[in-house]
Design an enzyme around this catalytic site. Structure first.
Site, PDB file in Angstrom:
ATOM      1  N   SER A  94       0.815  -1.212   0.000  1.00 20.68           N
ATOM      2  CA  SER A  94       0.000   0.000   0.000  1.00 20.68           C
ATOM      3  C   SER A  94       0.853   1.268   0.000  1.00 20.68           C
ATOM      4  CB  SER A  94      -0.916   0.020   1.222  1.00 20.68           C
ATOM      5  OG  SER A  94      -1.726  -1.126   1.232  1.00 20.68           O
TER       6      SER A  94
HETATM    7  N1  SAM Z   1      -1.165  -4.632   3.783  1.00 20.06           N
HETATM    8  C1  SAM Z   1      -0.347  -4.941   2.656  1.00 20.06           C
HETATM    9  C2  SAM Z   1       1.008  -4.328   2.740  1.00 20.06           C
HETATM   10  O1  SAM Z   1       1.265  -3.546   3.644  1.00 20.06           O
HETATM   11  O2  SAM Z   1       1.818  -4.675   1.883  1.00 20.06           O
HETATM   12  C3  SAM Z   1      -0.974  -4.557   1.343  1.00 20.06           C
HETATM   13  C4  SAM Z   1      -2.052  -5.408   1.020  1.00 20.06           C
HETATM   14  S1  SAM Z   1      -2.621  -5.551  -0.612  1.00 20.06           S
HETATM   15  C5  SAM Z   1      -3.253  -3.953  -0.944  1.00 20.06           C
HETATM   16  C6  SAM Z   1      -4.054  -6.543  -0.195  1.00 20.06           C
HETATM   17  C7  SAM Z   1      -3.705  -7.941   0.231  1.00 20.06           C
HETATM   18  O3  SAM Z   1      -4.898  -8.561   0.697  1.00 20.06           O
HETATM   19  C8  SAM Z   1      -3.194  -8.801  -0.901  1.00 20.06           C
HETATM   20  O4  SAM Z   1      -1.966  -9.356  -0.551  1.00 20.06           O
HETATM   21  C9  SAM Z   1      -4.265  -9.869  -1.053  1.00 20.06           C
HETATM   22  O5  SAM Z   1      -3.781 -11.116  -1.474  1.00 20.06           O
HETATM   23  C10 SAM Z   1      -4.847  -9.911   0.341  1.00 20.06           C
HETATM   24  N2  SAM Z   1      -6.198 -10.471   0.433  1.00 20.06           N
HETATM   25  C11 SAM Z   1      -7.227 -10.337  -0.438  1.00 20.06           C
HETATM   26  N3  SAM Z   1      -8.311 -10.982   0.032  1.00 20.06           N
HETATM   27  C12 SAM Z   1      -7.957 -11.540   1.228  1.00 20.06           C
HETATM   28  C13 SAM Z   1      -8.640 -12.329   2.183  1.00 20.06           C
HETATM   29  N4  SAM Z   1      -9.921 -12.694   2.028  1.00 20.06           N
HETATM   30  N5  SAM Z   1      -7.975 -12.704   3.297  1.00 20.06           N
HETATM   31  C14 SAM Z   1      -6.675 -12.363   3.482  1.00 20.06           C
HETATM   32  N6  SAM Z   1      -5.974 -11.633   2.588  1.00 20.06           N
HETATM   33  C15 SAM Z   1      -6.608 -11.205   1.487  1.00 20.06           C
END
Ligand code: SAM
Length: 244
Positions: A94
Site C-alpha cells: 500500500s
Molecule cells: N497490507 C499490505 C502491505 O502492507 O503490503 C498490502 C495489502 S494488498 C493492498 C491486499 C492484500 O490482501 C493482498 O496481498 C491480497 O492477497 C490480500 N487479500 C485479499 N483478500 C484476502 C482475504 N480474504 N484474506 C486475506 N488476505 C486477502
C-alpha cells in the site's frame, strides 16, 4: 609543490562525499522526504480525517519501518516513494500515506492487540507492530503469506503472528482485537470481524465495488457494543477475495 598538497585535500573531500551519499544515508534522506510528503498529504486531507497531523507514535513507526526490506528487489529503488508498488501475484504494497492514516484512525496504543487482513508485503503489519503489543495478520495468497512471514522475522518483528487464511472470517484465537485494519476492498463489513472487535475497538476497511473506488470506513464499537460508522475518504484497493 602545490600539486601533492592538494591530493590529500581531494581525497578527504571525496571520502566526505562518499559518506554523504552512502546507502544508509540515502535511505534516511528518502525516508525523511517521504515523512514530509505524508505530513503534507495529511494536512491537505485534514477535513476528511478529522485531524491535521499524525500522532507522534505513528510518525515514529513510519520512520522506523524499512520499507525497502519488504519490496521485491526490482522495486527497492522506489521503496520510499509515496505510492503503491507491485509485490507479485497481482498484489501491491500500500501507499505509505494510506498506511499512515489507516494506522492513525484506529488510534493504536502500546498494549493493544490488532488484526490485519491482507498481509501482502508485511509493511502495514510492521508499522502496527512498532506501536502495539501484538499484530495478527492474515494473507490469502500462500506465497505472499510465506514471504511476508520470513521477511518480518528477518527484520526482527517478533510481535507479529502471521498465517495464510481468509481474513473475512478473522482470527478468533488471536483476538479479541482492539483494532482491525482491512487492506483489501470488501463489498461489505465482514460480520465475523465485528464480532472479534472489542468494545471500544475500531475497525478500518475500504468498502465498495470490485476494482472501483471504495470508501474507507471507520467502524467504532462502543462499550455497550453499539456500532458507529463514519465514511473517511475515497480509496482504491485490490479486492478482498475468498469464498464468502
Ligand atoms: N497490507 C499490505 C502491505 O502492507 O503490503 C498490502 C495489502 S494488498 C493492498 C491486499 C492484500 O490482501 C493482498 O496481498 C491480497 O492477497 C490480500 N487479500 C485479499 N483478500 C484476502 C482475504 N480474504 N484474506 C486475506 N488476505 C486477502
Amino acid at each position: 609543490m602545490r600539486f601533492p598538497l592538494r591530493i590529500p585535500a581531494l581525497l578527504i573531500l571525496a571520502s566526505l562525499l562518499a559518506v554523504s551519499v552512502s546507502p544508509a544515508n540515502e535511505v534516511a534522506q528518502s525516508r525523511d522526504r517521504l515523512l514530509r510528503e505524508i505530513a503534507d498529504d495529511v494536512r491537505r486531507t485534514a477535513q476528511y480525517l478529522g485531524r491535521d497531523r499524525l500522532n507522534p507514535a505513528v510518525l515514529a513507526a513510519m520512520k522506523n519501518v524499512p520499507r525497502h526490506e519488504l519490496v521485491p528487489d526490482n522495486q527497492r529503488r522506489y521503496a520510499y516513494e509515496n505510492r503503491p508498488l507491485p509485490i507479485g501475484y497481482g498484489q501491491t504494497i500500500s501507499q505509505p500515506y494510506i498506511v499512515a492514516i489507516m494506522t492513525e484512525l484506529i488510534d493504536p496504543e502500546a498494549g493493544d492487540v490488532v488484526l490485519e487482513v491482507g498481509t501482502g508485503s508485511g509493511y502495514q503489519a510492521a508499522v502496527l507492530a512498532e506501536i502495539v503489543e501484538r499484530v495478527c495478520t492474515l494473507e490469502i495468497i500462500p506465497q505472499l503469506a510465506k514471504r511476508a512471514k520470513a521477511d518480518l522475522h528477518r527484520i526482527g518483528y517478533s510481535n507479529v503472528r502471521s498465517r495464510k487464511g481468509d481474513g473475512y472470517y478473522g482470527w478468533p484465537e488471536c483476538g479479541p482485537f482492539d483494532g482491525i485494519v482491512v487492506t483489501a476492498g470488501a463489498s461489505h463489513v465482514p460480520p465475523p470481524l465485528i464480532e472479534q472487535l472489542k468494545p471500544g475497538g475500531k475497525l478500518i476497511i475500504p468498502v465498495g465495488s470490485r476494482f472501483m473506488t471504495q470508501q474507507l470506513l471507520l467502524v467504532e464499537k462502543d462499550e455497550a457494543g453499539e456500532l458507529r460508522t463514519r465514511q473517511i475518504l475515497p480509496v482504491r484497493f485490490v479486492p478482498l477475495t475468498g469464498g464468502h
